[in-house]
Write an enzyme that holds these catalytic residues in place. Structure first.
Site, PDB file in Angstrom:
ATOM      1  N   HIS A   1       0.833  -1.213   0.000  1.00 52.25           N
ATOM      2  CA  HIS A   1       0.000   0.000   0.000  1.00 52.25           C
ATOM      3  C   HIS A   1       0.862   1.256   0.000  1.00 52.25           C
ATOM      4  CE1 HIS A   1      -3.218  -2.788   1.149  1.00 52.25           C
ATOM      5  NE2 HIS A   1      -4.047  -1.853   0.713  1.00 52.25           N
TER       6      HIS A   1
ATOM      7  N   LYS B   1      -0.935   4.995   4.390  1.00 52.66           N
ATOM      8  CA  LYS B   1      -1.915   4.095   5.014  1.00 52.66           C
ATOM      9  C   LYS B   1      -1.547   3.911   6.486  1.00 52.66           C
ATOM     10  CE  LYS B   1      -4.171  -0.410   4.594  1.00 52.66           C
ATOM     11  NZ  LYS B   1      -5.482   0.164   4.918  1.00 52.66           N
TER      12      LYS B   1
HETATM   13  P1  NAD Z   1      -7.746  10.360   4.062  1.00 51.41           P
HETATM   14  O1  NAD Z   1      -6.942  10.660   5.279  1.00 51.41           O
HETATM   15  O2  NAD Z   1      -7.259  10.877   2.738  1.00 51.41           O
HETATM   16  O3  NAD Z   1      -9.241  10.903   4.257  1.00 51.41           O
HETATM   17  C1  NAD Z   1      -9.953  10.829   5.444  1.00 51.41           C
HETATM   18  C2  NAD Z   1     -10.785  12.100   5.540  1.00 51.41           C
HETATM   19  O4  NAD Z   1     -11.684  11.959   6.645  1.00 51.41           O
HETATM   20  C3  NAD Z   1      -9.947  13.354   5.813  1.00 51.41           C
HETATM   21  O5  NAD Z   1     -10.311  14.367   4.894  1.00 51.41           O
HETATM   22  C4  NAD Z   1     -10.318  13.740   7.254  1.00 51.41           C
HETATM   23  O6  NAD Z   1     -10.316  15.152   7.451  1.00 51.41           O
HETATM   24  C5  NAD Z   1     -11.726  13.171   7.352  1.00 51.41           C
HETATM   25  N1  NAD Z   1     -12.138  12.878   8.731  1.00 51.41           N
HETATM   26  C6  NAD Z   1     -11.500  12.101   9.653  1.00 51.41           C
HETATM   27  N2  NAD Z   1     -12.225  12.040  10.786  1.00 51.41           N
HETATM   28  C7  NAD Z   1     -13.324  12.796  10.575  1.00 51.41           C
HETATM   29  C8  NAD Z   1     -14.450  13.127  11.379  1.00 51.41           C
HETATM   30  N3  NAD Z   1     -14.566  12.683  12.635  1.00 51.41           N
HETATM   31  N4  NAD Z   1     -15.415  13.925  10.847  1.00 51.41           N
HETATM   32  C9  NAD Z   1     -15.308  14.394   9.591  1.00 51.41           C
HETATM   33  N5  NAD Z   1     -14.258  14.106   8.772  1.00 51.41           N
HETATM   34  C10 NAD Z   1     -13.290  13.327   9.271  1.00 51.41           C
HETATM   35  O7  NAD Z   1      -7.906   8.772   4.017  1.00 51.41           O
HETATM   36  P2  NAD Z   1      -8.305   7.849   2.761  1.00 51.41           P
HETATM   37  O8  NAD Z   1      -7.083   7.365   2.065  1.00 51.41           O
HETATM   38  O9  NAD Z   1      -9.374   8.516   1.971  1.00 51.41           O
HETATM   39  O10 NAD Z   1      -8.906   6.596   3.524  1.00 51.41           O
HETATM   40  C11 NAD Z   1     -10.021   6.708   4.373  1.00 51.41           C
HETATM   41  C12 NAD Z   1     -10.367   5.347   4.930  1.00 51.41           C
HETATM   42  O11 NAD Z   1     -10.798   4.487   3.870  1.00 51.41           O
HETATM   43  C13 NAD Z   1      -9.191   4.619   5.597  1.00 51.41           C
HETATM   44  O12 NAD Z   1      -9.690   3.925   6.729  1.00 51.41           O
HETATM   45  C14 NAD Z   1      -8.732   3.635   4.523  1.00 51.41           C
HETATM   46  O13 NAD Z   1      -8.062   2.523   5.061  1.00 51.41           O
HETATM   47  C15 NAD Z   1     -10.075   3.273   3.942  1.00 51.41           C
HETATM   48  N6  NAD Z   1     -10.072   2.672   2.591  1.00 51.41           N
HETATM   49  C16 NAD Z   1     -11.008   1.727   2.365  1.00 51.41           C
HETATM   50  C17 NAD Z   1     -11.124   1.172   1.116  1.00 51.41           C
HETATM   51  C18 NAD Z   1     -12.204   0.142   0.880  1.00 51.41           C
HETATM   52  O14 NAD Z   1     -12.285  -0.417  -0.229  1.00 51.41           O
HETATM   53  N7  NAD Z   1     -13.045  -0.126   1.874  1.00 51.41           N
HETATM   54  C19 NAD Z   1     -10.265   1.547   0.084  1.00 51.41           C
HETATM   55  C20 NAD Z   1      -9.311   2.519   0.347  1.00 51.41           C
HETATM   56  C21 NAD Z   1      -9.231   3.098   1.608  1.00 51.41           C
END
Ligand code: NAD
Length: 273
Positions: free
Chosen positions: A161, A165
């Site tokens: 990754h 991450k």
């Molecule tokens: P990121 O850090 O780019 O985005 C997260 C966003 O959430 C940020 O903009 C942050 O400000 C916001 N945030 C955090 N806590 C918050 C809250 N309490 N209220 C409002 N906003 C809040 O992260 P990302 O790369 O977009 O990944 C997000 C999640 O998705 C991670 O847990 C990642 O592991 C997961 N993910 C899942 C999949 C899937 O297929 N399920 C795929 C990729 C990533």
């Protein structure tokens, strides 16, 4: 809500974590999708910014700082959460008590969180989904791994990754290991015990599967599962080259969640049953 009503009107979608890497992709995908209507975008960063500032494919929607207030101001049917595992249980509760179905994409939620979420769904009669990997190819890879484990129980996972991450091993790697363990209904795995010159050289051992986590700039989300046999090796490999790879799964979950009951984990039941 009647099924007829669900089919007739667009599904109203709120997104939390909307300004993050995955959240932005969801904003574009939902905005462009037939039968889905984006009603609010919530993120604790970029509050007050119009999503159009992210690019021309984004909706004309102002990022809101608080989920509860956003759901009250613009009622939704489904909440897509790509924020953080520490916030997701609170977001889900906030959605459920307003009759909104959460589709949780954050990874790293604990078994306890999921048990609690399942109970809340039942109590309130509102369905939800938790999907650790929305990429259809990744779900197929996990399924194939479970099948292979019956005949080739010796397996190792290499998951790769991007360097930002937060969790390791990935949720997908842990789920794959669980499915491999479940699929081992034939011969037992062998357990080599080499002398380790450097601690950790064999990776993490989860469910009797060694998992090696690579974190490097330039990567998105990739996984290789290797099965060893007598004079043969079977390798399953999945690569998400772009975050767009998760969007077909996200839209499928958004369109399906309200037709389910309780908490559904993973896309498997939508793809295979
Ligand atoms: P990121 O850090 O780019 O985005 C997260 C966003 O959430 C940020 O903009 C942050 O400000 C916001 N945030 C955090 N806590 C918050 C809250 N309490 N209220 C409002 N906003 C809040 O992260 P990302 O790369 O977009 O990944 C997000 C999640 O998705 C991670 O847990 C990642 O592991 C997961 N993910 C899942 C999949 C899937 O297929 N399920 C795929 C990729 C990533």
């Amino acid at each position: 809500m009647e099924e007829r009503e669900i089919e007739a009107s667009p599904i109203r979608v709120a997104v939390v974590g909307a300004a993050g890497r995955m959240g932005r992709e969801v904003l574009m995908a939902v905005h462009a999708a037939d039968g889905l209507e984006l009603v609010s975008a919530v993120d604790r960063e970029h509050s007050g910014v119009n999503a159009r500032e992210f690019g021309s494919k984004f909706p004309d929607l102002t990022i809101q700082p608080k989920l509860g207030a956003a759901l009250d101001a613009a009622p939704a049917d489904v909440l897509v959460d790509f924020s953080h595992a520490s916030s997701a249980p609170g977001h889900a509760q906030s959605a459920l008590k307003r009759g909104v179905s959460p589709v949780l994409g954050v990874t790293g939620m604990s078994d306890g969180d999921l048990r609690e979420l399942g109970l809340q769904c039942r109590e309130l009669g509102v369905p939800a989904m938790y999907v650790p990997n929305f990429a259809i190819g990744a779900v197929l890879m996990m399924r194939f791994a479970e099948i292979a484990a019956r005949w080739m129980p010796d397996a190792e996972i290499i998951e790769l990754h991007h360097d930002r991450k937060e969790d390791a091993p990935s949720g997908t790697a842990m789920r794959t290991a669980e499915l491999i363990q479940r699929g081992r209904t034939g011969p037992a795995p062998s357990k080599p015990v080499p002398a380790l010159k450097v601690p950790g050289a064999r990776g993490a051992n989860f469910q009797d599967v060694h998992i090696h986590s690579v974190r490097l700039r330039g990567l998105v989300a990739h996984q290789q599962v290797m099965f060893g046999g007598h004079g043969e090796v079977l390798t399953l490999r999945h690569d998400s080259m772009d975050r767009a790879s998760f969007m077909e799964g996200v839209k499928l979950a958004v369109r399906s969640v309200r037709l389910l009951q309780g908490l559904t984990v993973g896309l498997e039941s939508l793809l295979f049953d």
